[in-house]
Design a protein around this motif. Structure first.
Motif, PDB file in Angstrom:
ATOM      1  N   TRP A 150      27.567 119.579  13.355  1.00  0.00           N
ATOM      2  CA  TRP A 150      26.850 119.312  12.107  1.00  0.00           C
ATOM      3  C   TRP A 150      27.727 119.789  10.960  1.00  0.00           C
ATOM      4  O   TRP A 150      27.938 120.985  10.776  1.00  0.00           O
ATOM      5  CB  TRP A 150      25.512 120.051  12.123  1.00  0.00           C
ATOM      6  CG  TRP A 150      24.644 119.835  10.905  1.00  0.00           C
ATOM      7  CD1 TRP A 150      24.917 119.135   9.760  1.00  0.00           C
ATOM      8  CD2 TRP A 150      23.317 120.369  10.717  1.00  0.00           C
ATOM      9  NE1 TRP A 150      23.880 119.188   8.876  1.00  0.00           N
ATOM     10  CE2 TRP A 150      22.875 119.931   9.437  1.00  0.00           C
ATOM     11  CE3 TRP A 150      22.464 121.157  11.492  1.00  0.00           C
ATOM     12  CZ2 TRP A 150      21.627 120.274   8.925  1.00  0.00           C
ATOM     13  CZ3 TRP A 150      21.223 121.499  10.983  1.00  0.00           C
ATOM     14  CH2 TRP A 150      20.806 121.062   9.713  1.00  0.00           C
TER      15      TRP A 150
ATOM     16  N   GLN B 176      27.283 113.614  17.887  1.00  0.00           N
ATOM     17  CA  GLN B 176      27.186 114.125  19.244  1.00  0.00           C
ATOM     18  C   GLN B 176      28.172 113.364  20.123  1.00  0.00           C
ATOM     19  O   GLN B 176      28.231 112.135  20.097  1.00  0.00           O
ATOM     20  CB  GLN B 176      25.774 113.985  19.819  1.00  0.00           C
ATOM     21  CG  GLN B 176      25.660 114.596  21.227  1.00  0.00           C
ATOM     22  CD  GLN B 176      24.230 114.665  21.718  1.00  0.00           C
ATOM     23  OE1 GLN B 176      23.436 113.778  21.466  1.00  0.00           O
ATOM     24  NE2 GLN B 176      23.885 115.737  22.439  1.00  0.00           N
TER      25      GLN B 176
ATOM     26  N   VAL C  23      15.011 116.331  14.502  1.00  0.00           N
ATOM     27  CA  VAL C  23      16.262 116.675  15.197  1.00  0.00           C
ATOM     28  C   VAL C  23      16.859 117.958  14.617  1.00  0.00           C
ATOM     29  O   VAL C  23      17.259 118.868  15.356  1.00  0.00           O
ATOM     30  CB  VAL C  23      17.274 115.521  15.091  1.00  0.00           C
ATOM     31  CG1 VAL C  23      18.654 115.967  15.584  1.00  0.00           C
ATOM     32  CG2 VAL C  23      16.802 114.322  15.899  1.00  0.00           C
TER      33      VAL C  23
ATOM     34  N   ILE D 175      18.449 112.046  18.443  1.00  0.00           N
ATOM     35  CA  ILE D 175      19.510 111.374  17.689  1.00  0.00           C
ATOM     36  C   ILE D 175      19.468 109.874  17.948  1.00  0.00           C
ATOM     37  O   ILE D 175      19.584 109.060  17.025  1.00  0.00           O
ATOM     38  CB  ILE D 175      20.884 111.965  18.062  1.00  0.00           C
ATOM     39  CG1 ILE D 175      20.988 113.412  17.562  1.00  0.00           C
ATOM     40  CG2 ILE D 175      22.021 111.122  17.492  1.00  0.00           C
ATOM     41  CD1 ILE D 175      22.230 114.149  18.022  1.00  0.00           C
TER      42      ILE D 175
ATOM     43  N   VAL E 265      27.219 118.939  19.974  1.00  0.00           N
ATOM     44  CA  VAL E 265      26.780 118.443  18.669  1.00  0.00           C
ATOM     45  C   VAL E 265      27.543 119.181  17.580  1.00  0.00           C
ATOM     46  O   VAL E 265      27.701 120.411  17.638  1.00  0.00           O
ATOM     47  CB  VAL E 265      25.260 118.648  18.472  1.00  0.00           C
ATOM     48  CG1 VAL E 265      24.860 118.359  17.028  1.00  0.00           C
ATOM     49  CG2 VAL E 265      24.479 117.751  19.426  1.00  0.00           C
TER      50      VAL E 265
ATOM     51  N   LEU F 145      25.207 110.389  12.543  1.00  0.00           N
ATOM     52  CA  LEU F 145      24.186 110.265  11.504  1.00  0.00           C
ATOM     53  C   LEU F 145      24.751 110.833  10.211  1.00  0.00           C
ATOM     54  O   LEU F 145      25.308 111.935  10.198  1.00  0.00           O
ATOM     55  CB  LEU F 145      22.915 111.033  11.884  1.00  0.00           C
ATOM     56  CG  LEU F 145      22.251 110.669  13.211  1.00  0.00           C
ATOM     57  CD1 LEU F 145      21.032 111.561  13.451  1.00  0.00           C
ATOM     58  CD2 LEU F 145      21.849 109.194  13.244  1.00  0.00           C
TER      59      LEU F 145
ATOM     60  N   LEU G 268      14.842 112.353  11.681  1.00  0.00           N
ATOM     61  CA  LEU G 268      16.008 113.199  11.442  1.00  0.00           C
ATOM     62  C   LEU G 268      15.593 114.649  11.244  1.00  0.00           C
ATOM     63  O   LEU G 268      16.210 115.570  11.806  1.00  0.00           O
ATOM     64  CB  LEU G 268      16.768 112.697  10.219  1.00  0.00           C
ATOM     65  CG  LEU G 268      17.921 113.586   9.738  1.00  0.00           C
ATOM     66  CD1 LEU G 268      19.025 113.662  10.777  1.00  0.00           C
ATOM     67  CD2 LEU G 268      18.475 113.068   8.403  1.00  0.00           C
TER      68      LEU G 268
END
Length: 291
Positions: free
Chosen positions: A78, A54, A166, A138, A76, A98, A163
């Motif tokens: 991913w 993020q 999230v 996060i 964000v 992460l 996690l």
């Protein structure tokens, strides 16, 4: 000057720094740069793990399988295992990161996520995050991972649960879709898994149906219901994605790419590709920039 294409897509495997244990790692962009150095993030990569970042300051651009995202504060990104991507300038932004393997997520959570578009989505704009819950989540994962006062095994369990929360919250922010909002049946999950294993060997729906013990009609019904396309279209989409990756990100001859994707003759691959892309493989390679 045109960019020189790479001789291959570099696979990146997760190697935790000394002293780090567990299935989830929390760091930030500056930490990544300090640990690996700028050269580690050059070129085209394929991750063997998931990465969630993020943006907390600055801006950057990031390309994931031919889609370029401009990331600003609050956004964000991913990156999913197996996707091909290219970093932008890591010195222009910062934010929490992460990193986790698929094994960090429980089977129940993975099944729930498969019923959303989240596994096929990479970018959530800050404006779509209607509250700061994602940011807090996060940060909470990072706090748990970095809490040395917790016993290591308990810390890992807590981090995995945080996690998962999230990721599920991100999935809940998915765009509207006409596809069902429920967990897909096992037969469709098995078909997708077999496709990922076998797309470079076979493109025939009947071959997948035989391996799975279903009829071609059943696979087509499942694909239409859960992906919005026919089973053949789903297979072709996967083959074409890998073909485009190789054409754009490597210098491999078209004949070598054809062989890797299970075509017995380069001309057959060229005809297959041209029919679906509207241009020859050579033209696609010349038209699409490598990054």
């Amino acid at each position: 000057m045109a960019k020189q294409r790479l001789t291959g897509i570099r696979s990146v495997h997760y190697t935790p720094p000394e002293g780090v244990s567990g299935t989830v790692e929390a760091t930030d962009v500056r930490g990544l740069l300090g640990r690996a150095g700028p050269a580690e993030f050059d070129g085209t990569q394929r991750l063997s793990f998931d990465l969630l970042v993020q943006v907390s300051s600055g801006t950057t651009e990031h390309t994931v399988d031919f889609t370029r995202y401009r990331l600003t504060v609050g956004d964000v990104l991913w990156l999913h295992t197996g996707q091909v991507h290219q970093w932008g300038d890591l010195t222009t932004f910062d934010g929490p990161v992460l990193m986790f393997s698929q094994g960090a997520i429980s089977a129940a959570t993975q099944e729930a996520l498969r019923s959303t578009v989240a596994p096929d989505r990479n970018h959530w704009a800050a404006g779509a995050l209607t509250s700061s819950a994602i940011t807090r989540g996060i940060d909470h994962v990072a706090d748990i991972v970095q809490n040395a006062s917790l016993r290591a095994d308990l810390r890992d369990i807590a981090a995995r649960h945080a996690l998962s929360a999230v990721l599920v919250e991100l999935a809940a922010l998915e765009p509207s879709t006409d596809l069902p909002h429920a967990a897909p049946p096992e037969a469709f999950v098995w078909f997708r898994e077999l496709l990922e294993e076998s797309y470079h060997h076979t493109r025939q729906v009947a071959a997948y149906a035989e391996r799975l013990g279903y009829s071609t009609r059943t696979l087509n019904r499942l694909a239409q219901e859960w992906a919005g396309v026919t089973a053949k279209e789903l297979i072709d989409e996967r083959v074409m994605l890998e073909a485009k990756r190789a054409l754009v990100h490597t210098d491999q001859p078209v004949a070598a790419i054809a062989e890797q994707l299970g075509f017995d003759d380069p001309s057959n691959f060229s005809a297959y590709f041209t029919h679906r892309a509207g241009m020859t493989p050579a033209r696609f390679r010349a038209t699409i920039p490598c990054g």
